[in-house]
Design a protein around this motif. Structure first.
Motif, PDB file in Angstrom:
ATOM      1  N   ILE A 157       0.718  -1.223  -0.040  1.00  0.00           N
ATOM      2  CA  ILE A 157      -0.008   0.052   0.013  1.00  0.00           C
ATOM      3  C   ILE A 157       0.768   1.276  -0.063  1.00  0.00           C
ATOM      4  CG2 ILE A 157      -1.652   1.200   1.402  1.00  0.00           C
ATOM      5  CD1 ILE A 157      -2.822  -1.540   2.212  1.00  0.00           C
ATOM      6  N   TYR A 158       1.935   1.226   0.714  1.00  0.00           N
ATOM      7  CA  TYR A 158       2.837   2.221   0.808  1.00  0.00           C
ATOM      8  C   TYR A 158       3.612   2.648  -0.757  1.00  0.00           C
ATOM      9  CZ  TYR A 158       7.136   5.255   2.086  1.00  0.00           C
ATOM     10  OH  TYR A 158       8.127   5.944   1.629  1.00  0.00           O
ATOM     11  N   ALA A 159       3.995   1.544  -1.357  1.00  0.00           N
ATOM     12  CA  ALA A 159       4.221   1.671  -2.614  1.00  0.00           C
ATOM     13  C   ALA A 159       3.385   2.254  -3.619  1.00  0.00           C
ATOM     14  CB  ALA A 159       4.819   0.382  -3.183  1.00  0.00           C
ATOM     15  N   LEU A 160       1.962   1.721  -3.457  1.00  0.00           N
ATOM     16  CA  LEU A 160       0.816   2.366  -4.380  1.00  0.00           C
ATOM     17  C   LEU A 160       1.015   3.733  -3.951  1.00  0.00           C
ATOM     18  CD1 LEU A 160      -1.870  -0.587  -4.000  1.00  0.00           C
ATOM     19  CD2 LEU A 160      -0.603   0.362  -5.977  1.00  0.00           C
ATOM     20  N   ALA A 161       0.972   4.322  -2.756  1.00  0.00           N
ATOM     21  CA  ALA A 161       0.805   5.545  -2.526  1.00  0.00           C
ATOM     22  C   ALA A 161       1.882   6.439  -3.008  1.00  0.00           C
ATOM     23  CB  ALA A 161       0.932   6.001  -0.939  1.00  0.00           C
ATOM     24  N   LEU A 162       2.957   5.862  -3.147  1.00  0.00           N
ATOM     25  CA  LEU A 162       4.252   6.641  -3.665  1.00  0.00           C
ATOM     26  C   LEU A 162       3.886   6.875  -5.341  1.00  0.00           C
ATOM     27  CD1 LEU A 162       7.417   5.046  -1.877  1.00  0.00           C
ATOM     28  CD2 LEU A 162       6.247   7.221  -1.658  1.00  0.00           C
ATOM     29  N   GLU A 163       3.453   5.834  -5.764  1.00  0.00           N
ATOM     30  CA  GLU A 163       3.010   5.876  -7.250  1.00  0.00           C
ATOM     31  C   GLU A 163       1.673   6.659  -7.447  1.00  0.00           C
ATOM     32  OE1 GLU A 163       2.815   1.806  -8.244  1.00  0.00           O
ATOM     33  OE2 GLU A 163       4.947   1.605  -7.946  1.00  0.00           O
TER      34      GLU A 163
END
Length: 349
Positions: free
Chosen positions: A183-189
């Motif tokens: 989810i953190y990676a998605l937020a960065l993207e």
């Protein structure tokens, strides 16, 4: 001192008191020797000894084997036959002990003038009257009540342990950690799926905290939890695993014990996924004619040492099914060198 030891001591103490009851309630009490040398006294002692055996036959075998499994006809039939056998045995012993004893010729001797013969009465005997005729009923009902109470307390303890176990362990920490990282990676993207993933994860945690302690929950809630769990796993694993999930039938109006199905689903993801091997998981839920069928199948893959299979989750699920659904379920587990397959058929309420 452990609870089990206390129970044994209580049963032992109650058994001794019950066995001594004919002596304590005898008109000749406290002259124990007179009671034990009297045919009626001996007969009552043997009667109570046999009734103790009849009690534990019901308590340890008939009640858990037939009554708890709702096989009432077999239960009452066997209880009646064993009661009849015990009564006949008591009658035979009474005849045997009474054989060869000549009746007392004439009326009993009168006490000397000026002396009053004490009335052969006893407070306990006055209260219980001639209790031999219905003592079987008392023993029978007591066995059912004690075993039912013991089972209820065990279920309460199991429910608490299950709730704590799910809150602490059943949501795999690795799954939670990896999902949050994803989810953190998605937020960065700035992915559009970020908010959806957060909502699904928070909904799962809310369901665990607020619903898992109940005896039964809506079947639709349970299916929503399973669906969200699978979707998050699909998102987390991506292309490293082939995941198939199908659900058919209407869940409206049905209830189910919470988290009774998810164990088998979690087991497939825990032991059936390895990015370096072909990982395939198939999950199917079918609802039809007041019954639910869950099928979970996964390939056997090499797992890390930290995730060595213990089978504890499956055993816990089997115990819960046996206690909550008794003869209303059928669980079949098949495995070979390549695959592991679970089929659960459950009668819905």
């Amino acid at each position: 001192m452990s609870i089990k030891t206390n129970q044994v001591l209580i049963h032992l103490l109650c058994g001794i008191v019950f066995l001594l009851f004919p002596v304590l309630s005898s008109p000749d009490f406290p002259h124990i020797g007179m009671t034990l040398h009297n045919v009626n006294g001996l007969r009552e002692v043997f009667t109570h000894a046999l009734l103790i055996g009849f009690f534990y036959l019901n308590y340890a075998w008939l009640v858990p084997r037939f009554y708890f499994r709702q096989q009432y006809r077999s239960f009452y039939l066997l209880a009646f036959l064993f009661a009849l056998f015990t009564i006949l045995l008591i009658y035979g012993l009474s005849q045997l002990m009474g054989a060869g004893r000549a009746p007392y010729p004439g009326p009993p001797p009168m006490p000397p003038p000026g002396m009053h013969r004490p009335l052969h009465s006893n407070l306990l005997r006055m209260i219980f009257l001639d209790y031999n005729l219905y003592l079987f009923v008392i023993v029978f009902i007591t066995a059912i009540l004690l075993k039912t109470n013991e089972r209820w307390r065990w279920l309460q303890k199991e429910q608490l342990q299950t709730e704590l176990a799910y809150l602490k362990a059943q949501i795999n920490p690795h799954f939670l950690f990896n999902t949050l990282n994803s989810i953190y990676a998605l937020a960065l993207e700035k992915s559009d799926y970020t908010a959806t993933a957060v909502v699904k994860l928070s909904g799962m945690m809310r369901y665990l905290i607020s619903e898992s302690g109940k005896n039964f929950v809506s079947l639709q809630q349970e299916l929503d939890y399973i669906r969200d769990y699978i979707e998050l796993q699909q998102f987390r694993l991506g292309e490293t695993a082939g995941i198939s999930y199908q659900a058919s039938g209407s869940a409206r109006g049905y209830e189910i014990a919470p988290l009774i199905l998810i164990t088998f689903v979690e087991n497939a993801f825990k032991y059936g996924v390895n990015p370096e091997q072909h990982s395939a998981i198939g999950i199917s839920i079918t609802i039809a004619e007041d019954s639910l069928t869950l099928t979970v199948q996964n390939n056997k893959v090499t797992i890390s040492g930290a995730a060595t299979a213990s089978g504890l989750g499956i055993r816990n699920a089997q115990n819960r099914l046996q206690m909550l659904y008794a003869d209303k379920h059928r669980l079949q587990i098949d495995e070979d060198a390549a695959q592991f397959r679970v089929t659960l058929e459950l009668k819905l309420i």
